[in-house]
Write a protein that holds these residues in place. Sequence first.
Motif, PDB file in Angstrom:
ATOM      1  N   GLY A 262      -3.353   6.603   5.295  1.00  0.00           N
ATOM      2  CA  GLY A 262      -4.678   5.853   5.500  1.00  0.00           C
ATOM      3  C   GLY A 262      -5.478   6.180   4.320  1.00  0.00           C
ATOM      4  O   GLY A 262      -6.932   5.633   3.710  1.00  0.00           O
ATOM      5  N   PHE A 263      -6.308   7.216   3.589  1.00  0.00           N
ATOM      6  CA  PHE A 263      -6.998   7.803   2.764  1.00  0.00           C
ATOM      7  C   PHE A 263      -6.207   7.862   1.335  1.00  0.00           C
ATOM      8  O   PHE A 263      -7.175   8.572   0.935  1.00  0.00           O
ATOM      9  CB  PHE A 263      -7.337   9.146   3.593  1.00  0.00           C
ATOM     10  N   SER A 264      -4.806   7.946   1.356  1.00  0.00           N
ATOM     11  CA  SER A 264      -4.712   8.013   0.111  1.00  0.00           C
ATOM     12  C   SER A 264      -4.525   6.766  -1.233  1.00  0.00           C
ATOM     13  O   SER A 264      -4.868   6.061  -0.485  1.00  0.00           O
ATOM     14  CB  SER A 264      -2.577   7.477   0.731  1.00  0.00           C
ATOM     15  N   PRO A 265      -4.959   8.280  -1.991  1.00  0.00           N
ATOM     16  CA  PRO A 265      -5.224   6.859  -3.174  1.00  0.00           C
ATOM     17  C   PRO A 265      -4.015   6.035  -3.654  1.00  0.00           C
ATOM     18  O   PRO A 265      -3.099   6.451  -3.009  1.00  0.00           O
ATOM     19  CB  PRO A 265      -5.828   7.998  -4.884  1.00  0.00           C
TER      20      PRO A 265
ATOM     21  N   ALA B 206      -0.190  10.013  -0.284  1.00  0.00           N
ATOM     22  CA  ALA B 206       1.029  10.773   0.638  1.00  0.00           C
ATOM     23  C   ALA B 206       2.356  10.191   1.773  1.00  0.00           C
ATOM     24  O   ALA B 206       2.679  10.496   2.384  1.00  0.00           O
ATOM     25  CB  ALA B 206      -0.524  10.195   1.867  1.00  0.00           C
ATOM     26  N   PHE B 207       2.499   9.260   1.719  1.00  0.00           N
ATOM     27  CA  PHE B 207       3.606   8.099   2.219  1.00  0.00           C
ATOM     28  C   PHE B 207       4.612   8.966   1.291  1.00  0.00           C
ATOM     29  O   PHE B 207       6.195   9.299   2.381  1.00  0.00           O
ATOM     30  CB  PHE B 207       3.292   7.141   1.918  1.00  0.00           C
TER      31      PHE B 207
ATOM     32  N   LYS C 238       0.689  -0.946   0.113  1.00  0.00           N
ATOM     33  CA  LYS C 238       0.375  -0.030   0.469  1.00  0.00           C
ATOM     34  C   LYS C 238       0.769   1.337  -0.135  1.00  0.00           C
ATOM     35  O   LYS C 238       0.423   2.025  -0.471  1.00  0.00           O
ATOM     36  CB  LYS C 238      -1.289   0.082   1.394  1.00  0.00           C
ATOM     37  N   LEU C 239       1.970   1.411   0.675  1.00  0.00           N
ATOM     38  CA  LEU C 239       2.525   2.223   1.005  1.00  0.00           C
ATOM     39  C   LEU C 239       3.177   2.684  -0.417  1.00  0.00           C
ATOM     40  O   LEU C 239       4.376   4.297  -0.728  1.00  0.00           O
ATOM     41  CB  LEU C 239       3.854   2.417   2.144  1.00  0.00           C
TER      42      LEU C 239
END
Length: 279
Positions: free
Chosen positions: A276-279, A108-109, A102-103
């Motif tokens: 957690g909300f990043s596309p 956002a990461f 995910k990251l």
Amino acid sequence: MNFQQYLPGLQSWIETLPLLGKTKLLFGVTLLDIFALFGGMHLVGMALIGGCTILINVRFMGAGVIDATPQSMWKSLRPWVIVGVVLAIFSGLIMGALTASKLFQSNAFFAKMMALAAALIFSFGVTGSIARHEGKVSRNALIATVVALLLWVLSLFVFGSTEVTNVGLFHVVTACFAIVLVFGANQTRIIAAATYGVLYGGTYIMYWIVGFNSFDQIYLDIARYAVILGFLVVAALLFLELRKNNALAASGPARMIALFSILTWVTVAAGGRWIGFSP
């Protein structure tokens, strides 16, 4: 922008990292079983960093623990900053490995990592130097500041240009208002408090009336313009305060750098909040 976009060759390796979560530790416990422990460790590390960063940089601005010299303060705080960084990075690496897939594609990461690099440069390459020189900025510190600012601006650009997570910039704007309330003059504090209350109190009331789950464009535009207007107002207030001569504060450039140092760590925290909300 994300790491997958710039480092696609790492995709296959990244996909294997979450498998580490099934690794057996003592008594058959796996890393996934104690994931929350690393989350708590991460928060403790960030709290240590945040507290120490605020104390030393607010001192540069002429507020807070003004009885201590910047040099003595940094000497006392530096070990705790190091402990905080070690805790945050160690726990972050564990949590990052377990959620690597995910990251790797999270904007956002990516923004958080750029802000983290900038914050570390500010804390160890700039703040320490300014403290050792009792509030004066050396040439090397200025060079490090330029590098850190470029990374931070990149972080803000990624944050602001990504749908959903762009509202995370509200945290940075709020931090700016908080800084004004801490070390600003009485008149400046009143203006800042009134502006914040009208703009964001009004935004809250608006959503309370129309519904917090409303995504109509007109309300999104109002909220975005409120953040932009708030940023312009607080930037003007900060400029006026930072240019004042304060015998207890550091030099003008040092006060400006202190502001950026605090805001980079706020951006790091905001980036983590919105992963957690990043596309």
